[in-house]
Design a protein around this motif. Sequence first.
Motif, PDB file in Angstrom:
ATOM      1  N   VAL A   1       1.323 -46.992   1.460  1.00  7.69           N
ATOM      2  CA  VAL A   1       0.608 -46.179   3.021  1.00  7.69           C
ATOM      3  C   VAL A   1      -0.271 -45.378   2.551  1.00  7.69           C
ATOM      4  CG1 VAL A   1       1.433 -45.737   4.920  1.00  7.69           C
ATOM      5  CG2 VAL A   1       3.208 -47.272   4.130  1.00  7.69           C
ATOM      6  N   MET A   2      -0.378 -44.654   1.777  1.00  9.90           N
ATOM      7  CA  MET A   2      -0.990 -43.592   1.282  1.00  9.90           C
ATOM      8  C   MET A   2      -2.265 -43.864   1.003  1.00  9.90           C
ATOM      9  SD  MET A   2       0.649 -39.966   1.012  1.00  9.90           S
ATOM     10  CE  MET A   2       1.604 -40.486  -1.375  1.00  9.90           C
ATOM     11  N   ILE A   3      -2.161 -45.341  -0.223  1.00 13.13           N
ATOM     12  CA  ILE A   3      -2.849 -45.815  -0.660  1.00 13.13           C
ATOM     13  C   ILE A   3      -4.184 -47.120   0.437  1.00 13.13           C
ATOM     14  CG2 ILE A   3      -3.668 -47.252  -2.438  1.00 13.13           C
ATOM     15  CD1 ILE A   3      -1.895 -46.731  -4.222  1.00 13.13           C
ATOM     16  N   GLU A   4      -3.749 -47.686   1.094  1.00 13.80           N
ATOM     17  CA  GLU A   4      -3.954 -48.169   1.680  1.00 13.80           C
ATOM     18  C   GLU A   4      -4.636 -47.560   3.178  1.00 13.80           C
ATOM     19  OE1 GLU A   4      -4.737 -51.624   1.857  1.00 13.80           O
ATOM     20  OE2 GLU A   4      -3.769 -51.086  -0.640  1.00 13.80           O
ATOM     21  N   LYS A   5      -4.079 -46.457   3.456  1.00 12.21           N
ATOM     22  CA  LYS A   5      -4.657 -44.857   4.258  1.00 12.21           C
ATOM     23  C   LYS A   5      -5.982 -44.699   3.895  1.00 12.21           C
ATOM     24  CE  LYS A   5      -3.533 -41.284   7.212  1.00 12.21           C
ATOM     25  NZ  LYS A   5      -4.159 -42.323   8.518  1.00 12.21           N
TER      26      LYS A   5
ATOM     27  N   LEU B   1      -9.549 -44.941   4.907  1.00 16.70           N
ATOM     28  CA  LEU B   1     -10.970 -44.254   5.519  1.00 16.70           C
ATOM     29  C   LEU B   1     -11.996 -43.907   4.548  1.00 16.70           C
ATOM     30  CD1 LEU B   1      -8.360 -40.985   5.840  1.00 16.70           C
ATOM     31  CD2 LEU B   1      -9.632 -42.127   7.123  1.00 16.70           C
ATOM     32  N   HIS B   2     -11.878 -44.079   3.547  1.00 17.60           N
ATOM     33  CA  HIS B   2     -13.664 -44.297   2.521  1.00 17.60           C
ATOM     34  C   HIS B   2     -14.169 -45.783   3.436  1.00 17.60           C
ATOM     35  CE1 HIS B   2     -14.983 -46.118  -1.513  1.00 17.60           C
ATOM     36  NE2 HIS B   2     -15.809 -45.157  -0.925  1.00 17.60           N
TER      37      HIS B   2
ATOM     38  N   GLU C   1     -13.689 -37.518   1.777  1.00 14.47           N
ATOM     39  CA  GLU C   1     -13.658 -36.414   1.881  1.00 14.47           C
ATOM     40  C   GLU C   1     -11.515 -36.752   1.853  1.00 14.47           C
ATOM     41  OE1 GLU C   1     -14.272 -33.823   0.148  1.00 14.47           O
ATOM     42  OE2 GLU C   1     -16.659 -34.103  -0.331  1.00 14.47           O
ATOM     43  N   LYS C   2     -11.002 -36.869   3.427  1.00 12.57           N
ATOM     44  CA  LYS C   2      -9.641 -36.629   3.353  1.00 12.57           C
ATOM     45  C   LYS C   2      -9.798 -37.827   3.018  1.00 12.57           C
ATOM     46  CE  LYS C   2      -7.128 -36.430   7.422  1.00 12.57           C
ATOM     47  NZ  LYS C   2      -6.770 -36.697   9.223  1.00 12.57           N
TER      48      LYS C   2
ATOM     49  N   PHE D   1      -5.537 -38.232  -0.246  1.00 19.48           N
ATOM     50  CA  PHE D   1      -4.436 -39.359  -0.072  1.00 19.48           C
ATOM     51  C   PHE D   1      -4.136 -39.984  -1.347  1.00 19.48           C
ATOM     52  CE2 PHE D   1      -4.678 -39.044   4.642  1.00 19.48           C
ATOM     53  CZ  PHE D   1      -3.397 -38.963   4.963  1.00 19.48           C
ATOM     54  N   PHE D   2      -5.299 -40.434  -2.331  1.00 23.99           N
ATOM     55  CA  PHE D   2      -5.807 -40.924  -3.240  1.00 23.99           C
ATOM     56  C   PHE D   2      -4.776 -40.274  -5.052  1.00 23.99           C
ATOM     57  CE2 PHE D   2      -9.124 -43.621  -2.629  1.00 23.99           C
ATOM     58  CZ  PHE D   2      -9.129 -44.890  -2.710  1.00 23.99           C
ATOM     59  N   ARG D   3      -4.606 -38.621  -4.464  1.00 24.61           N
ATOM     60  CA  ARG D   3      -4.250 -38.160  -5.149  1.00 24.61           C
ATOM     61  C   ARG D   3      -2.937 -37.982  -5.491  1.00 24.61           C
ATOM     62  NH1 ARG D   3      -8.805 -34.087  -3.313  1.00 24.61           N
ATOM     63  NH2 ARG D   3     -10.153 -34.155  -4.885  1.00 24.61           N
TER      64      ARG D   3
END
Length: 286
Positions: free
Chosen positions: A191-195, A199-200, A211-212, A216-218
């Motif tokens: 979920v975080m990666i797709e989000k 955002l990217h 930037e945001k 999420f990637f980290r």
Amino acid sequence: MVVPLSGFLFFTITFLHHLNLMKSHTQSCHFLCRALHPLLLLIVFLFPVHSSAASLPSHPGLEQLKCRLYETYVKYDLPEWEKVIVQLENGYRASGSIAWLEELAWASYGLTAFYIKTGNNARAGYYLDKAAESNEKLLKLSPRKGDYLAMQSSLTAFRLNLSLWKAPVLGPRSMRLMARAYEAEPVHPRVMIEKANSLHYAPSIAGGDPEKALGFFRKALEKMESAGDSSCNWYYLNALAAYGLCLETTGRYAEAEKIYEKALRLAPGFHWAKTELLPRAKAARR
């Protein structure tokens, strides 16, 4: 020569029976009986047999196919990826397992993304439909599962990419699905990666914020690594590459270079990182 199991057992049992009869009539067979009895029993277990189970064609297991998918991703071998998808489809049809269906959906998602990247919209559309079909089945089983909703959001964005004139409809739909996914499972790595991807790549007017996305990637990558979910996992390696791309977008070329080098330490043959991502980051930093 492979002997049929039933015939071999019949032969062995009959032979042992005759030995026992001989033993009852003569002491001269006593030594032979004692010597051959355990030997023949051993042969029953060790001799090559041909049974109905052994004659069935063998199929690779799910974990084996996951590793094959990882290898095809590393080599950037899209035709081989297609073959793995066929085997995943066969495995799902044979088992009806959710695990097989999930892997099939994500594999089709990944191949769609790469065909979009290469400009092969026909193949992208074909695998997009396959991914959507599999994901719809998953959503029927678990309508509020975050990673399924996140995949649906990304697939909607892929469809927008292939039909830009549908942006006024598909763009907001993708955003709503991502919001639902994040609300359902905010700390799920996928979920975080797709989000983060959303955002990217989304325009700022639609909420895009590279930037945001980095945060999420980290968090997602750290979570996958701590859970041991980075081995033989094409999605993890792809997430590393996506993180590096986002670092490039924000002008952090030295950091992107380190991420690509990390990916190559994990997979020295990682074609995309070796031939495109790392050289570009190095060139931009000079």
